[in-house]
Design a protein around this motif. Structure first.
Motif, PDB file in Angstrom:
ATOM      1  N   GLU A  16       0.828  -1.205   0.000  1.00 36.20           N
ATOM      2  CA  GLU A  16       0.000   0.000   0.000  1.00 36.20           C
ATOM      3  C   GLU A  16       0.868   1.263   0.000  1.00 36.20           C
ATOM      4  OE1 GLU A  16      -3.350  -0.330   2.531  1.00 36.20           O
ATOM      5  OE2 GLU A  16      -4.197   1.571   1.852  1.00 36.20           O
TER       6      GLU A  16
ATOM      7  N   ILE B  81       1.893   1.581  -3.694  1.00 40.83           N
ATOM      8  CA  ILE B  81       0.891   2.048  -4.651  1.00 40.83           C
ATOM      9  C   ILE B  81       0.317   3.395  -4.266  1.00 40.83           C
ATOM     10  CG2 ILE B  81       0.294  -0.196  -5.601  1.00 40.83           C
ATOM     11  CD1 ILE B  81      -2.164  -0.123  -3.809  1.00 40.83           C
ATOM     12  N   SER B  82       0.774   3.975  -3.135  1.00 41.16           N
ATOM     13  CA  SER B  82       0.436   5.374  -2.900  1.00 41.16           C
ATOM     14  C   SER B  82       1.412   6.269  -3.659  1.00 41.16           C
ATOM     15  CB  SER B  82       0.452   5.698  -1.406  1.00 41.16           C
ATOM     16  OG  SER B  82       1.756   5.710  -0.906  1.00 41.16           O
TER      17      SER B  82
ATOM     18  N   LYS C 208       1.446   3.611  -9.763  1.00 40.60           N
ATOM     19  CA  LYS C 208       0.238   2.876 -10.128  1.00 40.60           C
ATOM     20  C   LYS C 208       0.514   1.380  -9.994  1.00 40.60           C
ATOM     21  CE  LYS C 208      -1.982   6.087 -13.267  1.00 40.60           C
ATOM     22  NZ  LYS C 208      -1.003   6.983 -13.891  1.00 40.60           N
TER      23      LYS C 208
ATOM     24  N   LEU D  40      -4.719  -5.576  -2.577  1.00 42.15           N
ATOM     25  CA  LEU D  40      -5.282  -4.920  -1.392  1.00 42.15           C
ATOM     26  C   LEU D  40      -6.231  -5.841  -0.627  1.00 42.15           C
ATOM     27  CD1 LEU D  40      -5.897  -1.419  -2.948  1.00 42.15           C
ATOM     28  CD2 LEU D  40      -4.120  -2.052  -1.327  1.00 42.15           C
TER      29      LEU D  40
ATOM     30  N   ARG E 295      -8.404   5.427   0.262  1.00 43.44           N
ATOM     31  CA  ARG E 295      -7.892   4.906  -1.016  1.00 43.44           C
ATOM     32  C   ARG E 295      -8.560   5.574  -2.209  1.00 43.44           C
ATOM     33  NH1 ARG E 295      -7.820  -1.484   0.571  1.00 43.44           N
ATOM     34  NH2 ARG E 295      -5.878  -1.474   1.766  1.00 43.44           N
TER      35      ARG E 295
ATOM     36  N   ILE F 286      -5.923   5.544  -5.188  1.00 44.32           N
ATOM     37  CA  ILE F 286      -5.384   4.177  -5.221  1.00 44.32           C
ATOM     38  C   ILE F 286      -6.438   3.263  -5.848  1.00 44.32           C
ATOM     39  CG2 ILE F 286      -4.823   2.209  -3.736  1.00 44.32           C
ATOM     40  CD1 ILE F 286      -3.282   4.173  -1.969  1.00 44.32           C
TER      41      ILE F 286
ATOM     42  N   SER G 176      -5.175  11.971 -11.261  1.00 39.77           N
ATOM     43  CA  SER G 176      -4.277  10.895 -10.901  1.00 39.77           C
ATOM     44  C   SER G 176      -3.620  11.236  -9.575  1.00 39.77           C
ATOM     45  CB  SER G 176      -3.202  10.724 -11.972  1.00 39.77           C
ATOM     46  OG  SER G 176      -2.439  11.904 -12.050  1.00 39.77           O
ATOM     47  N   PHE G 177      -3.042  10.221  -9.000  1.00 36.27           N
ATOM     48  CA  PHE G 177      -2.430  10.384  -7.695  1.00 36.27           C
ATOM     49  C   PHE G 177      -1.254  11.333  -7.774  1.00 36.27           C
ATOM     50  CE2 PHE G 177       0.274   9.211  -4.180  1.00 36.27           C
ATOM     51  CZ  PHE G 177      -0.635   9.184  -3.152  1.00 36.27           C
TER      52      PHE G 177
END
Lengths: 445, 310
Positions: A213, A216-217, A220, A428, B48, B53, B70-71
């Motif tokens: 996690e 992926i923070s 992508k 996840l 999330r 995410i 997007s993040f």
């Protein structure tokens, strides 16, 4: 930015693996074992640890007076009886007694009485020495010159050709390319299996470490998955390159060392050359090294187009690896630990295993219907097409190669897409082991 | 108010299970914001979706007023509740790697990590393997890695779990320092005492739905049960008479020089009425409304899933 991140992930995946002791060990041990086995085989057939000093009891003395050995194998011809000879053997430093009986020309045999078992190579050399000696003496007897005799000798090889219709050039068949193809096919099987499982392990590791996690923070999920797949694939290619390189160095080095030490040029005469030749031929087939002892070696493998084989190998290794590792990444993302992977690994790797098992029958009959189909279906094509390409594919059948390649590219793109979807959900998910149906549902999440 | 991050009517399904149902959240810039809820309420899923995410099935996420596509890993720092590290990697190597994938180059990452390693007294760990660190040490390292790239928005999911009281205090102070430096912090926790201490605004969700949103002080006021704490000098009988029918004594006890009382006001009356009736009959020392703690409110609300807003 995105590609830069994939680059960082690839770099980490690559470096952490190639720095591992197990990778370095595998890279060294693989070729060491391969080259070691080959060199050992050659060495045991050639090496004679002790010099042989042979007491020759010649019942026809002085018939064998001029018998010559080598620096390692000396003959001492004596006009004594067998009993006297044996007595002498006991008290002297002779290593063996060669008894050449009175009727040697009729019986065509002699006896070697040894203290310590001499190698087969020594026995062969003694045989050859006596045989040549007898031949030369017979030549004199029949008044034939040695030159004439050499002319009389007619070596013969049977080359086989497949009939391609009148007018078309017949194709020479040769077992060697098929062997080379089989070796490449097995290598592909081995590499795909080993490295796609590593991808799966890596995914599970990230999941159980709970770093997933955090990762992926920042990137992508797809970048993380592809970074891992590419990084591990690069490790595979590195290992392959190291194996090839080290095997060549070790095998060539080892064999030259042995050949150069034990036999000077004048020593490598006809009988020995043949023996060496056989050995070298076998090695040629097995480890693909290009040991240049004799020109006709290259004649034998002239049908194996190594640049093409390496290129095809790289294509099918990469294609097959991408396909299987993407599927394995999906499996890794769906489970929490190694033990849960079994039920998914088996159905996925079954076609690969099947290809491996059937590769031996494809090897025997590379143009059968089964071989053609297996070489087109993406899950089995990497292993099977290697063998077919090695044997040679007629230009009329080239569409099969193109189809196989296109299908492989298409299916790994499909597998990567599907696995990416499963992966982003799976990584996840913790807890209950999902069923295959649940996993397939994730594609639409 | 300027909102740095907003989620509007977010819906998220896992299969047929609706994890988030029309959840909205608005995080004011420059504050410490509390995201509260019991286990399984959907906090992590909400975070999330807010961080991209996972994508929401329905709903909109705005970052500084614009849709978040997007993040933004260079502007966000996220410390997930379930956090870990690559166990076989060295501490320094790992910290650099995790900063680099957020978009820092190696030199920059090193320059930004160093002060944090000093502040948290971790310099000597640089060449150790992560697996050699204790759980608490790993948590500290993870915190440093999360904040090192100076994110504008910091999302901390249970940041104090695994810390001893001394380290909890250290991390708390660093969080406050970051806020003072202008960082917006989203703070997800079960620890209500720390919410009262740190957060200005909160959103409480339960079973995937908004339960409560607003500023901590207003929420506490609104959940007031009209209890008043009164210190006075004088006769208890006079005090009781002064209350009349509109008020009721909840608790009363005498000390050496004065009396403490807790009084419950009935519907329709408040502090004004209470003060005016008391002031003529007793000598007041102190008078204050007794507000419920966030903990009381949390426990009170979780049994009742219907939505309320302030």
């Amino acid at each position: 930015m995105g590609t830069n991140k994939i680059g960082l992930i690839i770099r980490r995946e690559y470096l952490t693996r190639v720095r591992k002791k197990s990778f370095i060990l595998m890279s060294l041990l693989g070729p060491l074992i391969m080259a070691g086995v080959l060199t050992f085989a050659l060495w045991t057939s050639l090496e004679e640890s002790e010099d042989q000093k042979v007491l020759v009891v010649d019942d026809n003395y002085p018939f064998f007076e001029n018998l010559d050995g080598s620096s390692k194998l000396t003959y001492n011809i004596m006009d004594v009886s067998l009993t006297q000879g044996e007595a002498l053997l006991e008290v002297s430093d002779y290593t063996a007694l060669l008894y050449l009986p009175k009727n040697i020309l009729q019986s065509k045999s002699g006896q070697l009485i040894f203290k310590k078992q001499p190698s087969i190579k020594v026995q062969r050399q003694i045989e050859q020495n006596i045989q040549q000696y007898l031949e030369l003496s017979k030549l004199k007897e029949f008044n034939i010159s040695e030159v004439d005799y050499r002319r009389l000798k007619a070596p013969f090889d049977l080359l086989t050709f497949q009939f391609k219709g009148a007018g078309a050039e017949a194709e020479e068949t040769n077992i060697l390319p098929a062997i080379v193809g089989l070796v490449f096919g097995i290598l592909i099987y081995f590499f795909i299996f080993m490295y796609s499982v590593q991808v799966m392990r890596g995914v599970i590791e990230e999941k159980t470490n709970r770093i997933i996690e955090v990762m992926i923070s920042s990137v992508k999920p797809f970048q993380l998955m592809m970074g891992k797949i590419i990084g591990v694939g690069a490790v595979g290619l590195t290992q392959f390159a190291l194996w090839i390189l080290l095997t060549i160095v070790l095998a060539v080095g080892g064999q030259f060392a042995i050949l150069a030490n034990k036999y000077d040029a004048s020593q490598v005469k006809t009988p020995m050359t043949e023996l060496v030749q056989q050995q070298v031929d076998q090695e040629q087939a097995l480890n693909l090294t290009q040991l240049s002892q004799k020109d006709n070696l290259f004649n034998k493998i002239r049908r194996v187009n190594f640049p093409v084989m390496i290129a095809v190998f790289l294509f099918y290794f990469l294609g097959g690896y991408l396909l299987y590792s993407a599927l394995m990444a999906a499996v890794g993302s769906a489970v929490d630990n190694d033990t849960d992977t079994q039920q998914f690994i088996f159905p996925i790797t079954f076609p690969l295993l099947l290809a491996y098992i059937l590769s031996f029958s494809v090897f025997e009959n590379p143009s059968s219907d089964m071989a053609v189909w297996l070489s087109i279906i993406p899950l089995t094509s990497p292993v099977i097409m290697m063998i077919r390409v090695a044997v040679g594919i007629e230009s009329a059948d080239m569409w099969q190669v193109y189809l196989s390649m296109a299908l492989l590219i298409g299916s790994f793109l499909g597998a990567v897409w599907m696995s990416g979807k499963i992966y982003r959900v799976g990584i996840l998910m913790y807890g209950k082991k999902p069923t295959l149906r649940e996993i397939l549902k994730w594609i639409n999440y | 108010m300027n909102y740095i991050l907003e989620g509007k009517n977010i819906n998220k399904y896992y299969g047929n299970f609706k994890v988030l149902n029309e959840v909205s959240i608005a995080i004011p810039e420059g504050q410490i914001f509390g995201l509260l809820g019991p286990n399984g309420a959907g906090k992590t899923t909400l975070i999330r979706t807010l961080t991209q995410i996972t994508a929401p099935d329905l709903g909109e996420i705005l970052y500084k007023g614009h849709p978040l596509k997007s993040f933004k890993s260079s502007e966000f720092g996220y410390l997930p509740e379930e956090r870990g590290l690559y166990r076989k990697m060295k501490v320094g190597e790992q910290a650099l790697y995790l900063c680099q994938i957020k978009g820092l180059d190696k030199k920059d990452a090193l320059a930004k990590l160093k002060p944090w390693f000093e502040k948290l007294e971790m310099e000597s760990w640089w060449n150790k393997k992560v697996e050699e660190l204790s759980k608490g040490m790993q948590q500290k390292l993870q915190f440093a890695i999360t904040v090192a790239h100076n994110p504008k928005l910091l999302i901390l999911d249970e940041p104090f779990s695994g810390f001893d009281p001394v380290n909890t205090e250290t991390i708390k102070n660093h969080i406050l320092d970051l806020k003072d430096a202008g960082t917006t912090i989203v703070f997800s926790t079960h620890n209500m005492a720390s919410v009262e201490e740190l957060c200005q605004n909160i959103t409480l969700i339960n079973r995937g739905e908004n339960i409560l949103s607003g500023s901590v002080s207003e929420i506490r006021k609104s959940f007031s049960k009209s209890l008043f704490q009164i210190q006075f000098k004088g006769s208890k009988v006079a005090f009781a008479n002064a209350l009349g029918f509109q008020f009721e004594i909840d608790e009363i006890f005498e000390t050496s020089d004065h009396t403490n009382a807790t009084v419950l006001a009935h519907q329709g009356v408040g502090s004004k009425e209470l003060l005016s009736s008391l002031i003529q009959h007793v000598e007041l020392i102190s008078f204050q409304e007794k507000l419920p703690s966030m903990n009381d409110i949390f426990i009170d609300l979780i049994g009742r899933p219907q939505s309320e807003s302030v």
